[in-house]
Design a protein around this motif. Structure first.
Motif, PDB file in Angstrom:
ATOM      1  N   THR A 302      20.280  37.952 -11.945  1.00 27.78           N
ATOM      2  CA  THR A 302      20.911  39.201 -11.515  1.00 27.78           C
ATOM      3  C   THR A 302      22.330  39.301 -12.055  1.00 27.78           C
ATOM      4  OG1 THR A 302      19.601  39.142  -9.473  1.00 27.78           O
ATOM      5  CG2 THR A 302      21.495  40.620  -9.512  1.00 27.78           C
ATOM      6  N   ALA A 303      23.053  38.178 -12.030  1.00 29.59           N
ATOM      7  CA  ALA A 303      24.407  38.169 -12.596  1.00 29.59           C
ATOM      8  C   ALA A 303      24.369  38.575 -14.071  1.00 29.59           C
ATOM      9  CB  ALA A 303      25.034  36.784 -12.441  1.00 29.59           C
ATOM     10  N   ASN A 304      23.383  38.062 -14.793  1.00 28.36           N
ATOM     11  CA  ASN A 304      23.241  38.394 -16.208  1.00 28.36           C
ATOM     12  C   ASN A 304      22.945  39.883 -16.402  1.00 28.36           C
ATOM     13  OD1 ASN A 304      23.088  37.565 -19.009  1.00 28.36           O
ATOM     14  ND2 ASN A 304      20.878  37.877 -18.858  1.00 28.36           N
ATOM     15  N   GLU A 305      22.096  40.431 -15.541  1.00 24.45           N
ATOM     16  CA  GLU A 305      21.763  41.856 -15.620  1.00 24.45           C
ATOM     17  C   GLU A 305      22.996  42.725 -15.391  1.00 24.45           C
ATOM     18  OE1 GLU A 305      18.695  42.555 -12.795  1.00 24.45           O
ATOM     19  OE2 GLU A 305      17.259  41.197 -13.767  1.00 24.45           O
ATOM     20  N   TRP A 306      23.891  42.257 -14.535  1.00 24.03           N
ATOM     21  CA  TRP A 306      25.093  43.022 -14.214  1.00 24.03           C
ATOM     22  C   TRP A 306      26.217  42.773 -15.227  1.00 24.03           C
ATOM     23  CZ3 TRP A 306      26.357  46.531 -10.289  1.00 24.03           C
ATOM     24  CH2 TRP A 306      25.335  46.822  -9.396  1.00 24.03           C
TER      25      TRP A 306
END
Length: 642
Positions: A302-306
């Motif tokens: 999720t961090a990567n997606e953001w």
């Protein structure tokens, strides 16, 4: 009509008190046609502080249109700047730049004002975030002078905080932190409006954390959280919660830290993609330490997606999963793309740990050397921050341990333990204690090593660090340890002794032993026993063991004359006997029997050992071997080392 007037009066009075939610509710009950551009601006502010960014943007755009139609150029520019920041937080950079250009055009013919200060602050911050630190410092100085001339305290203090951040990033740590303290004191005293207050706190805390001054970071985090708790706001509390979560994690309160980080992401998701991404990364860090690999994977993803690179946490997760190749690739690619020293500093300790696990001690040494150089570039008052000092000592200890320098390793881990205790970081302290216990035992201090391991075990149990707790139990001989075992054996050693005689055989054997030991050490393995005609060694992962086996065969093949050696490799669980480095159990027996089944100059490996790493080696087709003392045939594969 009287009801409209009453609602407007309530809203305007609430705005004056910074009672944002009350103001938002009151403005929401009033028809738009009854709102002035000033009211729409206040409505937008109330929506922003209530966590409703879509509505904030809508009202600010209406306010801008109203001011523009009325010919109030200065106010229109102020709204354009606010909208530029709103869209930048959402990563809508083209729209943000469009509003900024609008503000520039509107202000170019107007006398100096607070709006000009906001414009200069935006330019200064852009230089800062682009890494142009000298330029940003110069621009912040100009902004400060503008604030002084027009008597705008927000402009002055924000410029001071920005300059402090730039100084810290450029290595002038003590000077920068002093300016942060000055700016934050102005926030504490209530000299600033809410937006400036939140920015000043965030910059100070970020700088303190970047340079390892966690004591100062904790103090300003507590001050910021008091302000957030007292203020009727949503956006900045998300940021405050995230800073609080980071401090809680460091202090070992992981359940509360995760709750704070999750709440931060919920509050920030509509405001700032970058900070929200950092919140998800923090959740991943907490879950990884607890051994919740699936949860950590989800958070890092999720961090990567953001928009936040999930390294070094993701690489350390892969290492914990035994996927050493993936860990090496992840951390290596990350560092190839990162130049900023403070960003590299966050990843270098992970590179040391991962490189050692992969048997690449040369890379680990280089990473530790760079780590120490960066840390020494960011000293506070001619001294390293305790957390950074501890990190350097831990990295040094890991390398010394891999090199079997037990005294050097013990010294490094002891210093790391003491520094982490000063910081008040129980998990990091326990990690240092566990490694210190290993080093002490290896140098013969069984009692001292056990004391450190017991202390580490108790801390891991309290924290809920499941995998570390298991590892400590393994080292104490209370739980099976999963390792990769390697056995070597000289083929026809009795015949060779008879052929060469004692003196020549001793020389040949000494050369053989030196080559085998060297290859085991180079790949991060540990010699458990010298069996006379061969060796029993242990490795943390299959790849390192296979690289050692290939290195042994190639080294012997390069000699003018060397005996043929058979090698067996197998991964499984085993107990450490009596707290020593020796291992025992059925899987060790299987490894020994696989070695005995190998032919001359052959590397024979159990098929299950190759899961996840087989693609890196040239392999034969599997064959089934019946091994003495082992129930049922075992699938094995021969590794082509030539």
């Amino acid at each position: 009509m009287s009801q409209v007037v009453e609602s407007l009066d309530v809203a305007r009075e609430a705005i004056a008190r910074f009672a944002w939610r009350q103001a938002y509710e009151a403005y929401s009950s009033v028809d738009r046609k009854d709102l002035t551009p000033e009211d729409l601006e206040s409505f937008g502010d109330a929506a922003w502080w209530s966590g409703k960014l879509d509505d904030a943007i809508k009202q600010r755009e209406r306010s801008y249109a109203g001011f523009s139609a009325a010919g109030d150029t200065s106010s229109a520019a102020r709204l354009a700047l606010a909208l530029s920041w709103d869209y930048e937080g959402r990563a809508s950079y083209a729209v943000s730049q469009g509003w900024f250009a609008t503000a520039e055009r509107l202000l170019e013919a107007l006398p100096e004002s607070a709006e000009h200060g906001r414009l200069l602050l935006t330019r200064s911050l852009a230089a800062l975030f682009e890494g142009n630190l000298p330029e940003s410092i110069q621009q912040f100085d100009g902004t400060y002078e503008l604030g002084r001339r027009i008597g705008d305290r927000d402009t002055q203090v924000l410029a001071l905080a920005g300059k402090a951040r730039a100084l810290v990033m450029s290595g002038e740590v003590e000077r920068g932190l002093a300016l942060h303290d000055e700016a934050s004191a102005a926030a504490v005293c209530g000299e600033l409006r809410p937006f400036a207050t939140g920015i000043v706190y965030c910059m100070a805390i970020s700088s303190c954390q970047d340079v390892g001054d966690f004591r100062r970071a904790a103090e300003w985090t507590e001050a910021a959280n008091r302000w957030c708790d007292e203020a009727d706001v949503s956006g900045f509390p998300g940021t405050c919660r995230l800073h609080r979560a980071e401090i809680m994690r460091l202090r070992g309160d992981w359940p509360a830290a995760e709750l704070q980080a999750v709440a931060a992401c919920e509050e920030l998701s509509d405001f700032d993609r970058g900070i929200t991404a950092g919140g998800h990364y923090e959740i991943g860090e907490i879950r990884r330490r607890r051994g919740d690999f699936a949860g950590a994977e989800e958070a890092y993803s999720t961090a990567n997606e953001w928009g936040r690179n999930p390294q070094p946490g993701l690489a350390l997760l892969r290492l914990s999963e035994g996927k050493v190749d993936n860990a090496v690739a992840g951390i290596t690619h990350f560092l190839q793309d990162v130049e900023a020293p403070l960003m590299r500093l966050r990843a270098l300790p992970a590179l040391v740990e991962i490189a050692i696990a992969a048997g690449d001690v040369k890379t680990a040494r280089a990473a530790a050397q760079e780590l120490e150089q960066v840390v020494d570039s960011y000293k506070i008052g001619q001294r390293r921050a305790p957390a950074f000092d501890a990190t350097v000592h831990l990295a040094t200890g890991r390398i010394k341990l891999s090199e079997k320098d037990w005294d050097g390793a013990a010294q490094g881990f002891r210093l790391a333990r003491e520094e982490w205790q000063r910081v008040g970081a129980p998990y990091e302290t326990a990690q240092a204690r566990m490694l210190l216990g290993v080093a002490l035992r290896r140098r013969g201090d069984e009692q001292g090593g056990t004391v450190e391991l017991e202390g580490a075990l108790a801390a891991f149990a309290r924290l809920g660090a499941k995998l570390d707790e298991e590892r400590a139990n393994e080292l104490l001989g209370r739980l099976e340890a999963r390792r990769t075992f390697l056995f070597t054996d000289i083929v026809d050693s009795t015949r060779l002794l008879s052929t060469f005689g004692d003196d020549k055989w001793k020389k040949l054997l000494a050369r053989h032993d030196a080559l085998v030991r060297e290859q085991i050490a180079e790949t991060g393995g540990e010699v458990i026993k010298n069996t006379g005609d061969g060796f029993f060694a242990s490795f943390g992962n299959p790849r390192a063991a296979l690289e050692a086996a290939i290195g042994i065969q190639r080294a012997l093949d390069g000699e003018v004359f060397a005996p043929d050696v058979r090698i067996g490799v197998h991964t499984g669980g085993a107990f450490q006997a009596g707290g020593s480095s020796d291992y025992g159990g059925q899987e060790v027996h299987v490894a020994a029997r696989i070695g005995a089944a190998a032919g001359a100059a052959e590397i024979l490996v159990s098929a299950e050992t190759l899961e996840g790493v087989g693609g890196a080696f040239r392999l034969s087709e599997p064959r089934a071997e019946s091994l003495k003392g082992v129930e049922g045939p075992v699938d094995v594969v021969s590794v082509d080392w030539r």
